[in-house]
Enzyme design. Structure first.
Site, PDB file in Angstrom:
ATOM      1  N   TYR A 101      37.062  31.475  42.229  1.00  0.00           N
ATOM      2  CA  TYR A 101      37.709  32.670  42.767  1.00  0.00           C
ATOM      3  C   TYR A 101      36.615  33.621  43.245  1.00  0.00           C
ATOM      4  CZ  TYR A 101      40.166  37.082  43.154  1.00  0.00           C
ATOM      5  OH  TYR A 101      40.673  38.245  43.651  1.00  0.00           O
ATOM      6  N   GLU A 189      40.026  38.142  49.789  1.00  0.00           N
ATOM      7  CA  GLU A 189      40.005  37.228  48.639  1.00  0.00           C
ATOM      8  C   GLU A 189      40.055  35.764  49.084  1.00  0.00           C
ATOM      9  OE1 GLU A 189      42.854  37.971  45.112  1.00  0.00           O
ATOM     10  OE2 GLU A 189      43.803  36.339  46.214  1.00  0.00           O
TER      11      GLU A 189
END
Ligand code: ADP
Ligand code: MG
Length: 378
Positions: A101, A189
Site C-alpha cells: 500500500y 493512493e
C-alpha cells in the site's frame, strides 16, 4: 472530486508510474474487444467511486472470451454500495507476488501531508489498519519543503530490503507525490502496488481525490466529473443558488439557513417523520429561488408533504409567500404544504397566504407535528 480508477490511471501514466495494461469499456462487446487486444486472461473491474469493489464482487478474472462477455454483463448490471456500475476497466491479469500500500493524504492534526505505506497492501488494508496498526508506516511531509528523495527511499526500505524492488518503489513514491501535489489532491493512493513476475512493480489500482476547494485551479478537470443522479441534482441546485441533498424520507423540507435546516430535520425525526431532503435556500430568497426549490422537491416521488420553515431575518416573509404562490402557479404541487413563517414582514406574508390551500403556522413545533401527521396520513 473523486476520480474513477481509469481516470486516475491516466494521471499515473502521465507522471511515469507504470500501470497494468488495460482500457475502459461500457458494454460486454467493448470489453471483449479490449480483452482480445491485450490478451487473456483479463481482470474486469467495476468503475464506481467506492472502495472495496473486490470484496463486493466488482473485480473478476476472465480466462476465456465467453467468460469476458458473461462476467462483463454481470458486473455492468451490478450496483455496488448503492452506485450503478456503468463502466468497467479491462486489465491484463498479472501474477501477483506481493501487494503493498502506498498513498499520500492530508494530516490535518500535524498540518502536513503524510506518506502512508504498508507491506500488507491489498483488499484487507482496512483490517490491517485496525488490527495490526504497527504494519502501517507514516512519514510526515513538510508542505513547504516537499518530499525529499531520502524520505521516499526510507519508505521503500520499510516495505522491502530486496534491492531489485526497493529503488523502484522509491521512484514510484516520488512520482506519486508529484501527482498528488500538481493536481491539488487530498488523496493519491496505489493499493495494491504490486510486485509481479521478474520484480516488475505495477500500480494495479489507482485512486485520486481532488480537493474541491482547489477545483477552480483545474477547470479542465471538470470534464472528468461523472456525477450520479443525486449529485446532478445537487449541482443543479447549486447553480440555482441553494443547497439540496436528497435523503430517503417522505417529507420535503425547504428551510433558510443550514442550522435551521438541520434543526428542522431533527424535529421531524423527533415527531416520527422522515425528511426527504436537506434544502437550505440561503439568505435573500427571491420568489424565483423559492419556486425552483419547490419544483426540485416535488421531483422526488417519495415526497408526501412539504414543510417550509422560514425565519425571516434578511429573507423577508412576504417575498417567500410571493415565491410560494408563484411556484404553485409554475408547478403543479399535489401534496399538502405546511408553511411556518416568522420574522420580518410575517403579517404581510400571512395576509398573502390567506385563502390558499397552504397550511399556515407560526410555530415550528406545530408546523413539524402537522407535516408529519399529513405525510403519514397519505
Ligand atoms: P478494490 O480496491 O476496489 O477492491 P482493486 O483494484 O484493488 O479493487 O482490486 C482488488 C484486488 O484484485 C487487488 O488487491 C488484487 O489482488 C486483484 N487485482 C486487481 N487488478 C488485478 C490484475 N490486473 N491482475 C491480477 N489481480 C488483480
Ligand atoms: Mg484497491
Amino acid at each position: 472530486m473523486n476520480l474513477q480508477e481509469y481516470q486516475s490511471r491516466e494521471f499515473f501514466e502521465r507522471f511515469g508510474i507504470q500501470v497494468v495494461v488495460g482500457d475502459v469499456a461500457s458494454n460486454p462487446e467493448e470489453a471483449l474487444g479490449i480483452a482480445k487486444k491485450i490478451g487473456l486472461p483479463v481482470v474486469l473491474k467495476a468503475q464506481v467511486l467506492v472502495g472495496g469493489r473486490g470484496k463486493a464482487g466488482g473485480v473478476k478474472v476472465a480466462k476465456t472470451e465467453e467468460d469476458v462477455l458473461k462476467l462483463a454483463g454481470e458486473i455492468l448490471s451490478m450496483e455496488i454500495k448503492g452506485l450503478k456500475v456503468r463502466k468497467l476497466l479491462v486489465a491484463k491479469a498479472v501474477n501477483i507476488v506481493k501487494e503493498f500500500y502506498v498513498g499520500f493524504t492530508v494530516d490535518r492534526g500535524s498540518k502536513k501531508n503524510v506518506l502512508i505505506v504498508s507491506e500488507a497492501g491489498g483488499v484487507d488494508i482496512e483490517e490491517v489498519a485496525k488490527n495490526t496498526p504497527e504494519k502501517i508506516y507514516k512519514i510526515y511531509i513538510d508542505p513547504i519543503m516537499g518530499l525529499f528523495s531520502y524520505e521516499a527511499k526510507k519508505a521503500s526500505l520499510l516495505l522491502t530490503r530486496d534491492m531489485n524492488i526497493a529503488p523502484k518503489i522509491a521512484d514510484i513514491i516520488e512520482r506519486l507525490y508529484k501527482v498528488y501535489i500538481s493536481l491539488d489532491a487530498n488523496l493519491a493512493e496505489i493499493n495494491p502496488l504490486a510486485v509481479v513476475d521478474n520484480s516488475v512493480v505495477l500500480a494495479l489500482d489507482a485512486k485520486i481525490v481532488i480537493d474541491d476547494n482547489a477545483m477552480f485551479r483545474h477547470p479542465e478537470l471538470e470534464d472528468l466529473r461523472e456525477p450520479t443522479e443525486e449529485e446532478k441534482l445537487e449541482l443543479e441546485a447549486k447553480s440555482k443558488g441553494f443547497t439540496y441533498i436528497k435523503l430517503n424520507g417522505n417529507i420535503g423540507c425547504l428551510v433558510n439557513g443550514a442550522g435551521l435546516a438541520m434543526a428542522t430535520m431533527d424535529l421531524i425525526k423527533l415527531f416520527g417523520g422522515e425528511p426527504a431532503n436537506f434544502l437550505d435556500i440561503g439568505g435573500s430568497s427571491s420568489p424565483d429561488k423559492v419556486a425552483n426549490a419547490i419544483e426540485m422537491i416535488t421531483r422526488d416521488k417519495n415526497v408526501k408533504a412539504i414543510l417550509i420553515n422560514i425565519f425571516g431575518g434578511i429573507t423577508r416573509c412576504d417575498d417567500v409567500a410571493n415565491g410560494l404562490l408563484k411556484a404553485l402557479d409554475m408547478t403543479k404541487v399535489d401534496v399538502p404544504i405546511v408553511v411556518r413563517l416568522t420574522g420580518t414582514n410575517e403579517d404581510k406574508a400571512k395576509e398573502i397566504l390567506k385563502d390558499t390551500p397552504l397550511i399556515y403556522t407560526d410555530s415550528m413545533v406545530e408546523g413539524v407535528k402537522k407535516v408529519v401527521e399529513v405525510a403519514n396520513a397519505r
